[in-house]
Design a protein around this motif. Sequence first.
Motif, PDB file in Angstrom:
ATOM      1  N   GLU A  52      -3.528   6.173   1.514  1.00 59.03           N
ATOM      2  CA  GLU A  52      -4.579   5.567   2.052  1.00 59.03           C
ATOM      3  C   GLU A  52      -4.240   4.507   3.074  1.00 59.03           C
ATOM      4  OE1 GLU A  52      -7.230   5.249  -2.130  1.00 59.03           O
ATOM      5  OE2 GLU A  52      -5.795   3.581  -1.797  1.00 59.03           O
ATOM      6  N   HIS A  53      -2.971   4.216   3.539  1.00 61.02           N
ATOM      7  CA  HIS A  53      -2.679   2.915   4.382  1.00 61.02           C
ATOM      8  C   HIS A  53      -1.997   3.614   5.835  1.00 61.02           C
ATOM      9  CE1 HIS A  53      -3.210   1.080   0.598  1.00 61.02           C
ATOM     10  NE2 HIS A  53      -3.519  -0.024   1.316  1.00 61.02           N
ATOM     11  N   GLU A  54      -2.329   4.938   5.958  1.00 67.29           N
ATOM     12  CA  GLU A  54      -2.131   5.331   7.243  1.00 67.29           C
ATOM     13  C   GLU A  54      -2.853   6.713   7.580  1.00 67.29           C
ATOM     14  OE1 GLU A  54       2.071   6.984   7.510  1.00 67.29           O
ATOM     15  OE2 GLU A  54       1.598   8.799   5.793  1.00 67.29           O
ATOM     16  N   LYS A  55      -3.290   7.037   8.848  1.00 66.43           N
ATOM     17  CA  LYS A  55      -4.065   7.951   9.368  1.00 66.43           C
ATOM     18  C   LYS A  55      -3.535   9.210   8.865  1.00 66.43           C
ATOM     19  CE  LYS A  55      -6.682   5.399  12.531  1.00 66.43           C
ATOM     20  NZ  LYS A  55      -7.254   5.225  14.330  1.00 66.43           N
ATOM     21  N   PRO A  56      -4.287  10.502   8.548  1.00 69.81           N
ATOM     22  CA  PRO A  56      -3.684  11.683   8.138  1.00 69.81           C
ATOM     23  C   PRO A  56      -2.903  12.367   9.455  1.00 69.81           C
ATOM     24  CG  PRO A  56      -5.942  11.576   7.411  1.00 69.81           C
ATOM     25  CD  PRO A  56      -5.714  10.549   8.276  1.00 69.81           C
ATOM     26  N   ALA A  57      -3.170  11.880  10.631  1.00 65.34           N
ATOM     27  CA  ALA A  57      -2.363  12.371  11.892  1.00 65.34           C
ATOM     28  C   ALA A  57      -0.928  11.657  11.871  1.00 65.34           C
ATOM     29  CB  ALA A  57      -2.921  12.236  13.058  1.00 65.34           C
ATOM     30  N   ALA A  58      -0.876  10.714  11.344  1.00 59.09           N
ATOM     31  CA  ALA A  58       0.558  10.087  11.290  1.00 59.09           C
ATOM     32  C   ALA A  58       1.321  10.729  10.310  1.00 59.09           C
ATOM     33  CB  ALA A  58       0.310   8.438  10.914  1.00 59.09           C
ATOM     34  N   GLY A  89       0.702  -1.387  -0.043  1.00 61.64           N
ATOM     35  CA  GLY A  89      -0.087   0.158   0.077  1.00 61.64           C
ATOM     36  C   GLY A  89       0.768   1.120  -0.083  1.00 61.64           C
ATOM     37  N   THR A  90       0.138   2.327   0.540  1.00 66.44           N
ATOM     38  CA  THR A  90       0.934   3.570   0.367  1.00 66.44           C
ATOM     39  C   THR A  90       0.752   4.456   1.908  1.00 66.44           C
ATOM     40  OG1 THR A  90       0.190   4.038  -1.759  1.00 66.44           O
ATOM     41  CG2 THR A  90       0.840   5.825  -0.636  1.00 66.44           C
ATOM     42  N   ALA A  91       1.925   4.602   2.386  1.00 67.25           N
ATOM     43  CA  ALA A  91       1.996   5.229   3.609  1.00 67.25           C
ATOM     44  C   ALA A  91       3.172   6.156   3.831  1.00 67.25           C
ATOM     45  CB  ALA A  91       1.976   4.146   5.002  1.00 67.25           C
ATOM     46  N   ILE A  92       2.629   7.564   3.253  1.00 66.72           N
ATOM     47  CA  ILE A  92       3.930   8.503   2.807  1.00 66.72           C
ATOM     48  C   ILE A  92       4.559   9.048   4.240  1.00 66.72           C
ATOM     49  CG2 ILE A  92       4.273  10.759   2.007  1.00 66.72           C
ATOM     50  CD1 ILE A  92       1.963  10.025  -0.177  1.00 66.72           C
ATOM     51  N   GLY A  93       3.805   8.923   5.387  1.00 70.07           N
ATOM     52  CA  GLY A  93       4.358   9.408   6.423  1.00 70.07           C
ATOM     53  C   GLY A  93       5.656   8.488   6.886  1.00 70.07           C
ATOM     54  N   THR A  94       5.591   7.272   6.637  1.00 69.38           N
ATOM     55  CA  THR A  94       6.678   6.221   6.975  1.00 69.38           C
ATOM     56  C   THR A  94       7.664   6.377   6.022  1.00 69.38           C
ATOM     57  OG1 THR A  94       5.862   4.401   5.496  1.00 69.38           O
ATOM     58  CG2 THR A  94       5.116   4.563   7.655  1.00 69.38           C
ATOM     59  N   TRP A  95       7.573   6.917   4.902  1.00 68.19           N
ATOM     60  CA  TRP A  95       8.525   7.458   3.696  1.00 68.19           C
ATOM     61  C   TRP A  95       9.310   8.604   4.350  1.00 68.19           C
ATOM     62  CZ3 TRP A  95       5.366   7.399  -1.350  1.00 68.19           C
ATOM     63  CH2 TRP A  95       4.749   6.289  -1.391  1.00 68.19           C
ATOM     64  N   ILE A  96       8.676   9.536   4.744  1.00 72.11           N
ATOM     65  CA  ILE A  96       9.167  10.718   5.375  1.00 72.11           C
ATOM     66  C   ILE A  96      10.286  10.317   6.622  1.00 72.11           C
ATOM     67  CG2 ILE A  96       8.613  12.897   6.376  1.00 72.11           C
ATOM     68  CD1 ILE A  96       8.024  12.778   3.422  1.00 72.11           C
ATOM     69  N   ALA A  97       9.782   9.579   7.405  1.00 73.66           N
ATOM     70  CA  ALA A  97      10.149   9.186   8.652  1.00 73.66           C
ATOM     71  C   ALA A  97      11.677   8.553   8.327  1.00 73.66           C
ATOM     72  CB  ALA A  97       9.423   8.200   9.656  1.00 73.66           C
ATOM     73  N   LYS A  98      11.432   7.496   7.165  1.00 80.13           N
ATOM     74  CA  LYS A  98      12.655   6.775   7.105  1.00 80.13           C
ATOM     75  C   LYS A  98      13.859   7.666   6.337  1.00 80.13           C
ATOM     76  CE  LYS A  98      13.667   3.019   6.580  1.00 80.13           C
ATOM     77  NZ  LYS A  98      14.855   2.258   7.456  1.00 80.13           N
ATOM     78  N   ALA A  99      13.252   8.800   5.506  1.00 76.45           N
ATOM     79  CA  ALA A  99      14.407   9.468   4.768  1.00 76.45           C
ATOM     80  C   ALA A  99      15.001  10.380   6.195  1.00 76.45           C
ATOM     81  CB  ALA A  99      13.668  10.704   3.854  1.00 76.45           C
ATOM     82  N   GLN A 100      14.245  10.713   7.055  1.00 71.82           N
ATOM     83  CA  GLN A 100      14.888  11.599   8.290  1.00 71.82           C
ATOM     84  C   GLN A 100      15.813  10.697   8.903  1.00 71.82           C
ATOM     85  OE1 GLN A 100      12.036  13.488  10.566  1.00 71.82           O
ATOM     86  NE2 GLN A 100      13.509  14.254  12.091  1.00 71.82           N
ATOM     87  N   GLU A 103      -2.855  16.751  -1.210  1.00 77.53           N
ATOM     88  CA  GLU A 103      -2.212  15.951  -0.193  1.00 77.53           C
ATOM     89  C   GLU A 103      -0.676  16.207  -0.524  1.00 77.53           C
ATOM     90  OE1 GLU A 103      -3.609  11.876   1.467  1.00 77.53           O
ATOM     91  OE2 GLU A 103      -2.597  11.632  -0.252  1.00 77.53           O
ATOM     92  N   LEU A 104      -0.273  15.802  -1.718  1.00 78.39           N
ATOM     93  CA  LEU A 104       1.114  16.177  -1.953  1.00 78.39           C
ATOM     94  C   LEU A 104       1.547  17.532  -1.851  1.00 78.39           C
ATOM     95  CD1 LEU A 104       3.215  13.936  -2.764  1.00 78.39           C
ATOM     96  CD2 LEU A 104       2.953  14.269  -5.261  1.00 78.39           C
ATOM     97  N   ARG A 105       0.889  18.245  -2.222  1.00 77.67           N
ATOM     98  CA  ARG A 105       1.529  19.860  -1.997  1.00 77.67           C
ATOM     99  C   ARG A 105       1.555  20.237  -0.523  1.00 77.67           C
ATOM    100  NH1 ARG A 105       0.668  23.858  -5.156  1.00 77.67           N
ATOM    101  NH2 ARG A 105      -1.295  23.263  -6.212  1.00 77.67           N
ATOM    102  N   LYS A 106       0.784  19.341   0.411  1.00 76.32           N
ATOM    103  CA  LYS A 106       1.014  19.337   1.755  1.00 76.32           C
ATOM    104  C   LYS A 106       2.327  19.066   2.210  1.00 76.32           C
ATOM    105  CE  LYS A 106      -1.112  17.876   6.229  1.00 76.32           C
ATOM    106  NZ  LYS A 106      -2.121  16.888   6.924  1.00 76.32           N
ATOM    107  N   VAL A 107       3.013  17.937   1.719  1.00 84.49           N
ATOM    108  CA  VAL A 107       4.082  17.281   1.874  1.00 84.49           C
ATOM    109  C   VAL A 107       5.255  18.350   1.519  1.00 84.49           C
ATOM    110  CG1 VAL A 107       5.522  15.348   1.450  1.00 84.49           C
ATOM    111  CG2 VAL A 107       3.355  14.937   2.082  1.00 84.49           C
ATOM    112  N   SER A 108       4.916  18.756   0.177  1.00 86.90           N
ATOM    113  CA  SER A 108       6.212  19.635  -0.422  1.00 86.90           C
ATOM    114  C   SER A 108       6.020  20.856   0.285  1.00 86.90           C
ATOM    115  CB  SER A 108       6.081  19.874  -1.951  1.00 86.90           C
ATOM    116  OG  SER A 108       4.801  20.628  -2.160  1.00 86.90           O
TER     117      SER A 108
END
Length: 442
Positions: free
Chosen positions: A170-176, A136-147, A203-208
């Motif tokens: 879709e595979h993590e809560k927005p809060a994460a 699936g897709t959990a962008i927060g975990t990707w950000i944490a890994k990069a950090q 969603e992606l603009r929020k990250v950038s």
Amino acid sequence: MASLSKPDAPRFDVDVFQNEYLAQGSREVNAIVTVTATGGGTSGGRPIGAPGPDAAVVLVIDCSGSMEYPNTKMRHAREATAAAIDELRDGVAFAVVAGTHEAGDVYPGGGRLAVADRHTREQAKDSLRRLKPSGGTAIGTWIAKAQQLFASRPEAAIRHAILLTDGRNEHEKPAALQRALDAAAGYFTADCRGVGTDWEVAELRKVSSALLGTVDIVAESSGLAEDFRAMMTAAMGKQVADVALRVWTPANARVKFVKQAAPAVEDLTDRRTDASTRAGDYPTGSWGDESRDYHVCVEVPAAAVGNEMLAARISLVLPHPDGTAEVLGQGLVRAVWTDDLASSTRINPQVAHYTGQAELADSIRDGLEAHRAGDLARASAELGTAVRLAYASGNEGTLKLLRKVVDVVDEREGTVRFRKNVSEADSMTLETRSTKTVRVKK
């Protein structure tokens, strides 16, 4: 214009454009601050090319199951990643991460970063065979890994990520995701790209936005390699990181807002950190040879005709770990009260231009939201306003994108008709690039 940079450091020139004249009783002062960085060749005080990595880059590639459809998408993502790796400068620390519902080390592995040279670049490109779609897709975990990876090389002054996704988070809560962004903000920057049309622009603009990078759409995956190569080239041109725009105001004055106005609209107001009793720092990220514009609005105490005051002192500063800060450049914002109507009602061209560019971005966003809600009358009205503003400001790029969504009857007046059967790619491209601005016409 003022530049206080050291001779061996990048030069930061600061120019302030404003109409300093206010009518009696007026309190709002607006200024456009143009910051231009040129030359130099240092990064965090260490010359580029010195032993040890001066920069670190993490490439985060979406490997969720949706990347399998069409079957060329994953292949193009691998080719794009290889193209970016080829642009790495020798001595730069780097890693490749596969993003799914978790984040996996692809190269070099073990929570480490490799140091770029001919051998490691080839190893990294060979490892891209491990980029396979699943999960699936959990962008927060990707950000944490990069950090985590960046933290393994604390000596790297420039820290930059490139993130590619083709879907929604879709595979993590927005809060994460928000927690991950809060932790990473100010630690590294990130350019984000959405491939295809199944991801969400907001969603992606929020990250950038949180990571002070760029966001864009690559509608066809065949265009990824060129885009990745350009992003990495830009990242390799960064010379100094963690620069802040410091705004000092006198007693009884306050900053109403600080916005980046060019090359794209970005509201920095809520990112202020106090530097002293009357000064606040606004993050600007990493700089190479480039120029950016900022819109600063200050509210000052009303004064009688003939009075004048320093409304704000704008500085580019490089904070140091010991709490001190190096001033790289500086400009002044003034306020002068007058009873000359012609002087007090004159709008500075730069201020007027960027106010219109911000309104242009808002009109596009509101128009596309109205269209998605089925309100075609409001959608046409908002996008008509956008066409008028784009035409008036000479923003040919945005005007071209608008023409793919609406039929323009009169661009000067902003009279439009919404097109039937607008493609999702055209609509998303307009939304993604709506915040890109152009400078005042000469």
